[in-house]
Each structure stands twice: as structure tokens, then as C-alpha cells.
Scaffold this active site. Structure first.
Site, mmCIF file in Angstrom:
data_model
loop_
_atom_site.group_PDB
_atom_site.id
_atom_site.type_symbol
_atom_site.label_atom_id
_atom_site.label_comp_id
_atom_site.label_asym_id
_atom_site.label_seq_id
_atom_site.Cartn_x
_atom_site.Cartn_y
_atom_site.Cartn_z
ATOM 1 N N CYS A 158 0.831 -1.202 0.000
ATOM 2 C CA CYS A 158 0.000 0.000 0.000
ATOM 3 C C CYS A 158 0.872 1.262 0.000
ATOM 4 C CB CYS A 158 -0.908 -0.045 1.224
ATOM 5 S SG CYS A 158 -1.909 1.414 1.362
ATOM 6 N N CYS A 215 -4.048 -2.802 6.123
ATOM 7 C CA CYS A 215 -4.035 -1.408 5.678
ATOM 8 C C CYS A 215 -5.331 -1.058 4.932
ATOM 9 C CB CYS A 215 -2.822 -1.252 4.764
ATOM 10 S SG CYS A 215 -2.537 0.364 4.158
#
Ligand SMILES: Nc1ncnc2c1ncn2[C@@H]1O[C@H](COP(=O)(O)OP(=O)(O)OP(=O)(O)O)[C@@H](O)[C@H]1O
Length: 375
Positions: free
Chosen positions: A99, A203
Site C-alpha cells: 500500500c 491497511c
């Protein structure tokens, strides 16, 4: 000089205090909230809804503008589908590293620099950047330095980002402890955020019961647990994606505890070793993919020649271990348990994160027996 900075506002205390510090130092600050996931969490809340409200509230108090971007599709393609694919291949991915690499420090940063025409991006990560804030252009590679708060250190998760991205990034919290950040938040009227529960879990997806969450995306594929020593089938599992190297498996017919030593996607087999400290669970030699270097070329060369000490960590919370780098291998000074294919080998010197590479596999101290390999 950098003047205009986009702060990634998550609705948490760290990014809000980062925005405040930059504003105080005279930067022109714009807050941007990213939405990357739009399904409901376990409590039935739309993920990110409360975070957006908190980001709006913080920006109002700090008197900065807040905008929004939606990367739900891109997050799915660059992070989540990769995450699922890895699990199906028997790997254990790291969505936080992905991410940061693909979303926060690529897509989001390009939006800030190219579309919004700002000079840099700032985040509330606990890390430091050797650039300082007042250089026109960095003269050399910027270093990703360990922050003052070594307990909160997030350099591990930032180790996959590009050097070019790091050069246009600011980490305003690098010189502060988390407690100091919370105290400051209370002093500037952001008490609510100082007391907010910290985000945990995958995330942007949030905290989930892993087995039931992953089973929504990957269907069950039954296979065998095989003892690495005897080659005997000692149990059955519902899919290699549900297990990770080092994890304890409760096999009802056996008294001794078994642990995952290795997963084989082709045969859908999980090899298990009897006992937590079994040699098949420990490695000294690790095969890695290409290294994303963050340090200078001369430092890279010295490390690769073995003339500069380098330390290694394969999980955020694990201690650092001395190692040597040889082409596509890491040789550890002492064996480590549960080196996990798909995770990252992250390299450090005393003050900085030097770079990272994906772990292909570790060579166990005890190779699987011929019997086990054949079955
Ligand atoms: N939804 C989001 N939109 C914009 N930026 C974000 C978002 N989520 C995270 N970030 C940025 O990434 C940083 C690190 O994110 P992380 O999820 O680790 O949160 P954190 O360390 O708890 O920080 P915070 O207290 O700001 O939530 C944040 O401080 C913020 O700058």
C-alpha cells in the site's frame, strides 16, 4: 524551498499533528483524505466513514482545507488482488508495504505533485528523512532514517517506496515520541483524536477475523499436513492460504505440537515440524528478489561486497540480526525462526533503513527428508 505540502489526513492523531506542525512552520498545507476500501467492517460500519468525519473535524480546527480522493479501484488492483494471489500461491503478503509503495507514495503522491502541483507530501508515519525541509533539490539520495520513537518506528513498512518518492516526502513526527504527539494534540484542541483507538489490521481494510475474512475471497481447497521428518500425512487443512510459516497447527490425533515449516502450492501440501524449535523452522540462508535500495550507490556496493555491516529484519517487531548480502541471498549470522516467503527482508545500518527485498524462501537448517519430499 518547499512551500506547499499535501498532508495525507487519515482522521488519526498522527496526521493531524503533522499538519499542525507544518502549518506552524509556515508551510501552505492542504489536507487530502483517501478512500481505498468501501465495504462494511465487522461492526457493519462503512469503513473509513468515521475516519473521514474525524479528518474533517481536525482540518476545521486546524483551519486547513480538506479534499478527498477515491482509489478504491486502484487499491483493489495494486494491493488487494495481489494480496489474494499471493495467499493462493502459498505466500504471506505484506499489504502495508504494498500500500505504501503503490498507493500512498505513488498514486497519492503523484496526485499531490502532478495534479495539485504541490511540492511535497507529508504523512504521520514515524520515520525521518535526511533531506531536511529546506533544501531546493537534494544533492544525493535521501536516507530513510530511524525516528526518535524507536518503538513506533514505521521504516519497515516504508522500505519498499521509491527513492524519488522519498525525496518529495516529509515526516514531521520523526523527532517526536508518540506520547509527545498525543500531548501536543491535547494542547491544540485535538484531544478527541489523542484518545481515539489506533487503527490496526490490514491497511485500509481494518481489523478482521482473518480466517472468515479471507474465506469470502478464496474458496476452501482441502489438502494434507505432512510431517517433514516421516513424510506421513498427519492431518488435513482447508487451504494453504489459511496458514503461515511458523504457525502452530492443532492436529487432534497428535500429542506433540506441530508447526508449519513450508507450504507447497503445486501439491496443496503443508509440511509441518514437530516442536517449536525444530530445525526445519529455522534458516540462516534466505533467497530474495530484487532489492529496492534507499541508500547511496557507494553504500550499496560496500554492502554487496560484504565490506559494510548490514542488519536484517523480516518482521516489523522482530529484532535486528547481522547479515551479509550475496547477490540474491542473505546470510544471517544467527538462524532465525519462521522466515516467511512473501514477506520482506529489510536492511538497516545503525541509523537508517537501507532497502528491502521480497523473501522468496529460506533454506531450513534441516532440509526436508527425502521421504517427506516424495509424498
Ligand atoms: N485515509 C487516508 N487518507 C490520507 N492519508 C492517510 C490515510 N490513511 C493513512 N494515511 C497517511 O498515512 C500515515 C500512516 O498511516 P497509518 O495507517 O499507519 O496510521 P497512523 O500511524 O495510525 O496515523 P494516524 O494517527 O494519522 O492515523 C497517516 O499518518 C497518514 O498521513
Amino acid at each position: 524551498m518547499l512551500r506547499n505540502v499535501v498532508v495525507g489526513m487519515s482522521g488519526g492523531v498522527d496526521s493531524a499533528v503533522s499538519a499542525h506542525l507544518l502549518k506552524e512552520r509556515g508551510f501552505n498545507v492542504l489536507g487530502v483524505f483517501m478512500r481505498n476500501w468501501d465495504e462494511h467492517d465487522e461492526a457493519g460500519r462503512c469503513s473509513g466513514e468515521q475516519d473521514l468525519k474525524d479528518a474533517e473535524w481536525a482540518c476545521q480546527r486546524l483551519q486547513i482545507e480538506l479534499r478527498q480522493v477515491n482509489y478504491v479501484k486502484q487499491y483493489w488492483t495494486a494491493v488487494f488482488s495481489q494480496f489474494l494471489e499471493d495467499y493462493q500461491l502459498g505466500l504471506t503478503p505484506n499489504p502495508d508495504i504494498l500500500c505504501n509503495k503503490h498507493i500512498k507514495f505513488d498514486l497519492f503522491q503523484r496526485h499531490a505533485l502532478d495534479t495539485l502541483q504541490y511540492d511535497a507530501v507529508a504523512t504521520g508515519h514515524y520515520a525521518r528523512n535526511s533531506r531536511g525541509d529546506y533544501l531546493e533539490q537534494p544533492l544525493e539520495r535521501v536516507r530513510l532514517l530511524i525516528p526518535k520513537d524507536t518503538f513506533k518506528d514505521q521504516t519497515f513498512f516504508l522500505s519498499g517506496i521509491a527513492q524519488a518518492a522519498l525525496q518529495r516526502t516529509m515526516f514531521p513526527l520523526g523527532g517526536l515520541l508518540k506520547d509527545e504527539v498525543k500531548q501536543l494534540a491535547r494542547r491544540i484542541g485535538l484531544r478527541r483524536l489523542a484518545e481515539k483507538r489506533e487503527s490496526t489490521g490490514i491497511c485500509f481494510v481494518g481489523k478482521r477475523d482473518f480466517k472468515s475474512f479471507i474465506s469470502e475471497y478464496i474458496s476452501a481447497k482441502p489438502g494434507n499436513f505432512v510431517d517433514v521428518d516421516s513424510g506421513e500425512v498427519v492431518g488435513s487443512h482447508e487451504g494453504i492460504h489459511q496458514w503461515t510459516v511458523g504457525q502452530r497447527c492443532r492436529l487432534s490425533s497428535y500429542l506433540q505440537p506441530y508447526y508449519v515449516a513450508h507450504k507447497e502450492a503445486a501439491s496443496n501440501t503443508i509440511y509441518v515440524a514437530a516442536g517449536h524449535e525444530h530445525p526445519a523452522l529455522h534458516c540462516k540462508r534466505i533467497h530474495i528478489g530484487a532489492i529496492n535500495w534507499l541508500c547511496s550507490e557507494s553504500q550499496q556496493q560496500l554492502i554487496s561486497q560484504g565490506s559494510l555491516r548490514c542488519r536484517f529484519r523480516f518482521q516489523h517487531t522482530k529484532p535486528l540480526v547481522d547479515c551479509e548480502l550475496r547477490a540474491d541471498e542473505v546470510l544471517l549470522q544467527e538462524p532465525l525462526r519462521a522466515i516467511t516467503p512473501g514477506q520482506y527482508a529489510v536492511f538497516y545500518d545503525d541509523v537508517a533503513c537501507l532497502g528491502a527485498a521480497r523473501i522468496f524462501h529460506g533454506e531450513p537448517l534441516q532440509q526436508q527428508s527425502a521421504v517427506a519430499m516424495k509424498s
